[in-house]
Design an enzyme around this catalytic site. Structure first.
Site, PDB file in Angstrom:
ATOM      1  N   GLY A  24       0.843  -1.187   0.000  1.00  0.00           N
ATOM      2  CA  GLY A  24       0.000   0.000   0.000  1.00  0.00           C
ATOM      3  C   GLY A  24       0.878   1.236   0.000  1.00  0.00           C
ATOM      4  N   GLN A  51       3.426   9.999   0.852  1.00  0.00           N
ATOM      5  CA  GLN A  51       4.695   9.294   1.036  1.00  0.00           C
ATOM      6  C   GLN A  51       5.683   9.556  -0.092  1.00  0.00           C
ATOM      7  OE1 GLN A  51       2.608   5.354   2.007  1.00  0.00           O
ATOM      8  NE2 GLN A  51       4.477   5.220   3.222  1.00  0.00           N
ATOM      9  N   HIS A  57      -4.626   2.205   7.579  1.00  0.00           N
ATOM     10  CA  HIS A  57      -3.232   2.653   7.665  1.00  0.00           C
ATOM     11  C   HIS A  57      -2.943   3.700   6.599  1.00  0.00           C
ATOM     12  CE1 HIS A  57       1.250   1.773   8.106  1.00  0.00           C
ATOM     13  NE2 HIS A  57       1.178   2.429   6.960  1.00  0.00           N
ATOM     14  N   GLU A  58      -3.383   3.411   5.359  1.00  0.00           N
ATOM     15  CA  GLU A  58      -3.098   4.345   4.260  1.00  0.00           C
ATOM     16  C   GLU A  58      -3.853   5.659   4.447  1.00  0.00           C
ATOM     17  OE1 GLU A  58      -0.656   3.737   2.583  1.00  0.00           O
ATOM     18  OE2 GLU A  58      -0.516   1.605   3.025  1.00  0.00           O
ATOM     19  N   HIS A  77      -2.227   8.183   6.574  1.00  0.00           N
ATOM     20  CA  HIS A  77      -1.202   8.994   5.904  1.00  0.00           C
ATOM     21  C   HIS A  77      -1.795  10.289   5.348  1.00  0.00           C
ATOM     22  CE1 HIS A  77       2.424   6.560   5.975  1.00  0.00           C
ATOM     23  NE2 HIS A  77       1.756   5.483   5.591  1.00  0.00           N
ATOM     24  N   CYS A 105       5.582   0.132   7.749  1.00  0.00           N
ATOM     25  CA  CYS A 105       5.351   1.280   6.878  1.00  0.00           C
ATOM     26  C   CYS A 105       6.615   1.561   6.090  1.00  0.00           C
ATOM     27  CB  CYS A 105       4.972   2.495   7.725  1.00  0.00           C
ATOM     28  SG  CYS A 105       4.581   3.957   6.739  1.00  0.00           S
ATOM     29  N   LEU A 106       6.468   1.780   4.800  1.00  0.00           N
ATOM     30  CA  LEU A 106       7.619   2.083   3.961  1.00  0.00           C
ATOM     31  C   LEU A 106       8.292   3.388   4.390  1.00  0.00           C
ATOM     32  CD1 LEU A 106       6.112   1.096   0.500  1.00  0.00           C
ATOM     33  CD2 LEU A 106       7.800  -0.186   1.818  1.00  0.00           C
TER      34      LEU A 106
HETATM   35 NI    NI Z   1       2.554   3.577   5.803  1.00  0.00          NI
END
Ligand code: NI
Length: 188
Positions: free
Chosen positions: A47, A52, A142-143, A146, A100-101
């Site tokens: 995701g 991000q 989660h997304e 962001h 998380c990236l």
């Molecule tokens: Ni994330």
């Protein structure tokens, strides 16, 4: 298409509230979505939210290729959510691993509503409305965090279960380790 640099926790652009998309099906929006999928796949994530990669718009992509296994989920179709809104359905919550990236190497257990009603638009502006539960609901929540400038560590309740993957795995039962070892777990 282009793979973008993924911003990491501490970058102020990850803390902003992103703006709604106004114009759909534009070349710019289509390119953004393509780049987001490309960047997500290059990083091995499931995701990604536009902030991000430094784009402050309410756009989320996610997808899990067939045959992957993360938290018991083995497939999610590639999905684009634009201007999503979420509403918890019922009091039931679930606790599971997230990563998380933008917070590379770390993971933690996060409690979230287990069932949500999702309303959003797709890349052409068509309305999406459905009920989602389990792993997919976690990824979406989660997304969407962001988009409001929020990263999952701020939702950690039990700091015993937040840390680097390799260290955590040494403390887990084999079943849990499988879930934690899956690169990224839920979210990203
Ligand atoms: Ni994330």
């Amino acid at each position: 298409m282009a793979v973008h640099v993924i911003l990491r926790m501490g970058d102020p652009r990850l803390m902003q509230v992103a703006a709604p998309v106004v114009d759909f099906a534009t070349p710019e929006l289509n390119r953004l979505i393509e780049d987001m999928f490309e960047t997500m796949r290059a990083a091995g994530g499931c995701g990604l939210a536009a902030p991000q990669i430094g784009v402050s718009l309410r756009v989320v992509v996610f997808g899990l290729p067939n045959g992957s296994t993360r938290s018991g989920c083995d497939f999610l179709p590639d999905t684009v959510l634009i201007n999503p809104t979420l509403e918890p359905l019922g009091p039931e919550t679930a606790i599971d691993w997230e990563a998380c990236l933008s917070v590379p190497g770390l993971r933690g257990k996060v409690r979230r509503p287990n069932r949500i009603r999702l309303r959003a638009h797709d890349h052409q502006g068509r309305t999406i409305e459905r009920e989602v539960s389990g792993f997919e609901a976690r990824v979406i929540q989660h997304e969407c965090d962001h988009l409001d400038g929020r990263l999952y560590p701020s939702r950690i309740e039990d700091w015993n279960w937040f840390g680097f993957g390799a260290e955590l795995e040494q403390r887990l039962t084999s079943n849990e380790a499988v879930g934690a070892a899956a690169q990224g777990c839920a979210g990203e």
